[in-house]
Enzyme design. Structure first.
Site: not given
Ligand code: GLN
Length: 542
Positions: A18, A20, A194, A390, A392, A519, A521
């Site tokens: 952790g 980096g 260390p 997704c 969301g 997604h 992002e």
């Molecule tokens: N659980 C939902 C699906 O499988 C959304 C998956 C997600 O948000 N990546 O369709």
């Protein structure tokens, strides 16, 4: 196979995890790229999971998805963001995947009756995979991140692989140790012991680091540099300072303060072809100039680990918000909002009004879903910018079906298989996977096309007709309900041209209400923010 000239830089971690290592790998990649050298990065995860898809994000951080549909460690996301390139599945391996291949070869009689052993057969398979990655990416330098920390049983075979590869072509291999130097508060002094132990552990595996990256809360001073040099057998100039930073994109610039590129050029025997660092420098200047805040809430559930709050579960979402905010001269302020709080007390929904915009990101399972649906309903009714990713999108469709279309009991079959209105349900091949419990790597994964409807906000933001975006889901908007949703004002602004699956929804009269089945992002980069995130932040600050 890789050309004989391909260079491999192995990055090991010392003292603790952790610290980096992934961003260090990504930063070295960026530095090489700035010199005009074709570099790529490979991640090795020492777990027995065959891919990262089956791991809980609270334990392991976000599951990142490549263009070609590999579910992998979040570090691949860092590599993509720093290198500004797609990294494909050949650049990721886990112990599970490596062992699976070797065992499958044994079952196929490919070892010709030999006794198949952990060493050398597992390291040989690792080397084979590294060569494939080098060959497919045509990289001059392959940076290999060995997951975990030296001294763990799990990554011993990878130290063996590195040692064996060095034996084959000593001049093409470089070993880097990223080690942590603690400053115990009771002593107030940075301790090198260390790191000395970590180097000794590496030595017992036959590996001597060429460069040591000294991770610490502050830059390492000359006295400690000298100590590390003497006790760990590296020259003082090969100890690179890596202090904590508030912005990870500054790390390549920080490394250069200790002239890491000169060290790499000299040790690898490579010739820089150009100086391309300007864009990155400009990014850093832009980030520093972005002072006025934009406050974004993220409604999720993968935060808590004991008494600690984790952010790694949503790292690509956070980074995408940052990229978009900085490109608009704003300083991103991201706040975690626990979806379950809205289930316990709906009065707390009022807090959503204090945000410029709110994101409901991806997720799985029942916990927190009613809270997310309530939050989306609130954002919709109060004209607060909303971006759904997704899960969301799926929660936004459920809200719309229940509260606008008046479809009582509308739900996703992921949560309620007997829902009277299954507005979100599986496509047929997924139903087979679920019934057979064939759950590893079987979601709708990776890049699929999305065709954008003329005149919509999505079309305007992308400014093109068809886009490719990355997916990771098993459930979909049920097309039987699309006409009811549309009749009630929801606009389907993106669909998959082959399957007609819903990819983007939006509400034209809202300030910004847009959600994607994919997604976005995963495709946002600091040098090229994602258009949907940019559109969202633009509206949020208006
Ligand atoms: N659980 C939902 C699906 O499988 C959304 C998956 C997600 O948000 N990546 O369709």
């Amino acid at each position: 196979m890789a050309g004989d000239q391909t260079k491999f830089v192995f990055i090991f971690g010392g003292v603790m995890s952790g610290i980096g290592k992934g961003v260090t790998v990504a930063s070295i990649g960026r530095i090489l790229k700035n010199l005009g050298i074709r570099a790529t990065a490979v991640k090795i995860d020492p777990y027995l999971n065959v891919d990262a898809g089956t791991m809980n994000p609270i334990e392991h951080g976000e599951v990142f998805v490549t263009e070609d549909g590999m579910e992998c460690d979040q570090d691949i996301g860092n590599y993509e963001r720093f290198l500004d390139e797609n990294i494909l599945k050949d650049n990721y391996m886990t112990s599970g995947l490596v062992y699976l291949t070797v065992i499958q070869k044994e079952r196929n009689l490919e070892f010709g009756g030999k006794c198949v052993e952990t060493v050398p057969h597992i390291p040989e398979e690792v080397i084979r995979r590294l060569n494939v990655a080098a060959h497919k990416t045509k990289a001059e330098v392959v940076i290999v991140e060995v997951g975990g920390t030296v001294g763990e049983y799990q990554n011993l075979v990878y130290l063996e692989a590195a040692r064996m590869l060095k034996l084959q072509k000593p001049e093409n291999i470089l070993f880097v140790l990223v080690s942590y130097l603690p400053v115990p508060s009771s002593l107030g002094e940075m301790k090198t012991k260390p790191t000395q132990y970590a180097v000794r552990t590496l030595n017992t595996a036959g590996i001597q680091p060429d460069i040591i990256i000294a991770r610490a809360s502050s830059p390492i001073d000359a006295i400690r540099k000298k100590k590390i040099s003497i006790f760990c057998s590296v020259k003082p100039e090969d100890v690179i300072s890596a202090p904590d930073v508030s912005n990870i994109y500054e790390i390549p610039v920080n490394f250069e303060k200790d002239k890491i590129s000169l060290r790499l050029i000299e040790k690898l025997g490579i010739k820089p072809k150009s100086k391309n660092g300007r864009a990155w420098q400009k990014l850093i200047e832009n980030i520093k100039k972005s002072a006025k805040p934009v406050k974004i809430g993220i409604v999720g559930k993968y935060f808590a680990s004991g008494s600690y709050t984790l952010k790694d579960s949503y790292i690509s979402v956070i980074e995408a918000v940052k990229h978009a905010a900085w490109s608009l001269g704003r300083k991103p302020e991201i706040v975690w909002l626990n979806a379950e709080d809205y289930e316990k007390d709906s009065k707390s929904l009022k807090e959503l009004e204090s945000y410029h915009g709110v994101i409901v990101p991806g997720g799985f399972g029942t916990r927190g879903t009613e809270g997310k649906i309530k939050a989306i309903e609130y954002l919709r009714n109060h004209n607060i910018p909303f971006l759904g990713l997704c899960y969301g999108l799926q929660m936004a469709v459920i809200d719309y079906a229940r509260n606008v279309c008046k479809l009582k009991g509308a739900h996703s079959t992921e949560i309620d298989p007997a829902a009277p209105h299954p507005v979100i349900s599986t496509i047929p091949d997924q139903a087979v996977n679920i019934s057979k419990k064939d759950m590893g790597g079987t979601m709708r994964l990776g890049s699929y096309a999305c065709e954008l409807k003329n005149g919509t906000f999505a079309r305007k933001l992308y400014n093109t007709k068809v886009v490719l975006e990355r997916h990771r889901h098993r459930y979909e908007v049920n097309n039987d309900y699309v006409s009811a949703l549309e009749k009630n004002g929801l606009v389907v602004s993106g669909t998959n041209p082959k399957t007609n699956l819903v990819e983007i929804i939006e509400l034209p009269k809202h300030k910004f209400f847009l959600a994607t089945q994919f997604h976005p992002e995963f495709k946002s980069r600091p040098l090229s923010p994602h258009p949907l995130f940019k559109g969202f932040i633009e509206k949020a600050i208006q």
